[in-house]
Design an enzyme around this catalytic site. Sequence first.
Site, PDB file in Angstrom:
ATOM      1  N   LYS A 267      88.601  64.460  57.716  1.00  0.00           N
ATOM      2  CA  LYS A 267      88.305  63.137  58.287  1.00  0.00           C
ATOM      3  C   LYS A 267      87.399  63.272  59.506  1.00  0.00           C
ATOM      4  CE  LYS A 267      92.623  60.740  57.119  1.00  0.00           C
ATOM      5  NZ  LYS A 267      92.011  59.684  56.312  1.00  0.00           N
ATOM      6  N   ARG A 341      98.717  59.740  47.301  1.00  0.00           N
ATOM      7  CA  ARG A 341      99.022  59.482  45.889  1.00  0.00           C
ATOM      8  C   ARG A 341      99.415  60.771  45.174  1.00  0.00           C
ATOM      9  NH1 ARG A 341      93.129  57.007  45.016  1.00  0.00           N
ATOM     10  NH2 ARG A 341      93.390  56.680  47.245  1.00  0.00           N
TER      11      ARG A 341
HETATM   12  N1  BES Z   1      96.297  58.169  55.191  1.00  0.00           N
HETATM   13  C1  BES Z   1      95.090  57.729  54.627  1.00  0.00           C
HETATM   14  C2  BES Z   1      94.974  56.228  54.557  1.00  0.00           C
HETATM   15  C3  BES Z   1      94.802  55.502  55.856  1.00  0.00           C
HETATM   16  C4  BES Z   1      93.548  55.322  56.396  1.00  0.00           C
HETATM   17  C5  BES Z   1      95.887  54.969  56.492  1.00  0.00           C
HETATM   18  C6  BES Z   1      93.394  54.633  57.570  1.00  0.00           C
HETATM   19  C7  BES Z   1      95.726  54.257  57.661  1.00  0.00           C
HETATM   20  C8  BES Z   1      94.489  54.092  58.201  1.00  0.00           C
HETATM   21  C9  BES Z   1      94.930  58.251  53.195  1.00  0.00           C
HETATM   22  O1  BES Z   1      95.515  59.461  52.941  1.00  0.00           O
HETATM   23  C10 BES Z   1      93.469  58.373  52.955  1.00  0.00           C
HETATM   24  O2  BES Z   1      92.866  59.159  53.612  1.00  0.00           O
HETATM   25  N2  BES Z   1      92.940  57.584  52.032  1.00  0.00           N
HETATM   26  C11 BES Z   1      91.563  57.580  51.748  1.00  0.00           C
HETATM   27  C12 BES Z   1      91.395  57.655  50.250  1.00  0.00           C
HETATM   28  C13 BES Z   1      89.984  57.893  49.809  1.00  0.00           C
HETATM   29  C14 BES Z   1      89.581  59.307  50.143  1.00  0.00           C
HETATM   30  C15 BES Z   1      89.899  57.662  48.325  1.00  0.00           C
HETATM   31  C16 BES Z   1      90.986  56.261  52.294  1.00  0.00           C
HETATM   32  O3  BES Z   1      91.615  55.223  52.151  1.00  0.00           O
HETATM   33  O4  BES Z   1      89.903  56.322  52.875  1.00  0.00           O
HETATM   34 ZN    ZN Z   2      94.246  61.104  53.480  1.00  0.00          ZN
END
Ligand code: BES
Ligand code: ZN
Length: 487
Positions: A267, A341
């Site tokens: 990230k 997921r």
């Molecule tokens: N934990 C994150 C989702 C999230 C993002 C929660 C911002 C709260 C605030 C999750 O694991 C994630 O990173 N999801 C990605 C998925 C994508 C890579 C398909 C997302 O939502 O950007």
């Molecule tokens: Zn994630």
Amino acid sequence: MKVNVSSEGSDRVKADLLAFAVYEGSGISKDLQKIDSSLGSAISKAIKLKRFSGKCGETYMLQTYGKLSVECILLVGMGKKEEFELDHVRKYAGASICSAKVMKAKSLAISMPSCKEKVSDVSHALAEGCVLADYVFDDYVTKTETENNLAVSILSGDKKSTDYGVLVAESINYTRKLQNFPPAVVTPAYLASEAQRMGKELKLKVSVLGNKELEKKGMNGILAVGKGSVNEPRLIQLDYNGGKTGEKPVILVGKGITFDTGGISIKPSRAMDEMKFDMSGAAAVLGIMRIAAKSGLKKNLIGLMACAENRPSSSSYLPGDIIKTYNKKTIEVLNTDAEGRVVLSDALGYAAEMKSEIIVDIATLTGSVVVALGSTYSGMVGNSQRHMDLMRKAGEKTGDKVWQMPLHEDYREMVKSKIADVKNIGSGKGEAGSLSAAAFLEAFVGDSKWIHLDIAGTAWTTEPKPYFGLGGTGAGVHVISEFLRTL
Ligand code: BES
Ligand code: ZN
Ligand code: ZN
């Protein structure tokens, strides 16, 4: 803080601060009129001079100069009477607590707002507002003053409902505390020991699967996500049997990523600290089990927490990996940041094997749900409309609101893989990311009834809200525990 009920009238009660709810443009209640005349019409004058208008959340404090048995009177705006909702009662209580803290009051009396709701529901909401507003995450702040233990009394409140409101809010605060603690402390092993501690206290059966047991069971999703970190993953199970023997349980499944760096698909660093909250689903499961066990809920419940830390290292799982999960379905990994997921696939597959009334999963799953619904509603998807209707109603009642989103064939199409059963990100440019994620989860629930709550936007707050300070909000605890009572 202690919250009690009192049968004392508002003109006789003794307290440092006495709070009244005032609607915008509706004049003042009979009780407040009495107080007003003792204070030489100071209240009606303030309203006439527009010092206080009764807008939702507005406050106005007056000294009584010994004319009453309370030192100060607090007026709290409730907004327009036609726009009343139970959440305004929680906000009224929250504002009263904040004012009491500012003036360092030792005792606060809260008068009942006049409204169409039942006294029991209002008492419940007042108690919740007080206890939720009282919590601050200050465990790591060096204290210079001793804590001021505030005693709250709800005037003409219903005792049983007040006590239940306190229990619910204390359990939400328990979840918030787990959310707020630093990620170096709250690891999968920490959550497991916390579940065990709670299990002992509340007589719940707790079992914990570590690396060895996860391998034996073929839970390769949880293992894959966790293998980049020295903090090994866990699948934690808690059983509460408050229902009849043989009655199908409700299974709660929580995402417990104790820190989400994104892994190899790392990230950006902006606000990455907030990814300590990626275990909020698992923390919510603990909070819900606490309410069920302490209130003697007449249902059978199973709580599952899929816990891992998502880190980049030489042992991390990789984009391109293919994982065979607990129910033998395979996942093509295209982005290691879509890890929630992946851990849920094992837990849901495991839950689907047990005969349940319904599976409810709760997860900070996607950034997309924040774009869609902000911090006002959690996203809801599922395959049982009857249950989703109950969940939505429970959300309206508790203020822990959920909004249903569609589960369409097109979203299932988006997570089909050419080289495995499903892929962990949707085709396209990230459109409908919350819904392709939900379609992915659906592939693991078999023929079970199922609801998925995406709490990514609601699980924590970076701006203080009327009865929530900064940090974890315990999203999901309130709505799901109320949902369970209506089943
Ligand atoms: N934990 C994150 C989702 C999230 C993002 C929660 C911002 C709260 C605030 C999750 O694991 C994630 O990173 N999801 C990605 C998925 C994508 C890579 C398909 C997302 O939502 O950007
Ligand atoms: Zn994630
Ligand atoms: Zn995550």
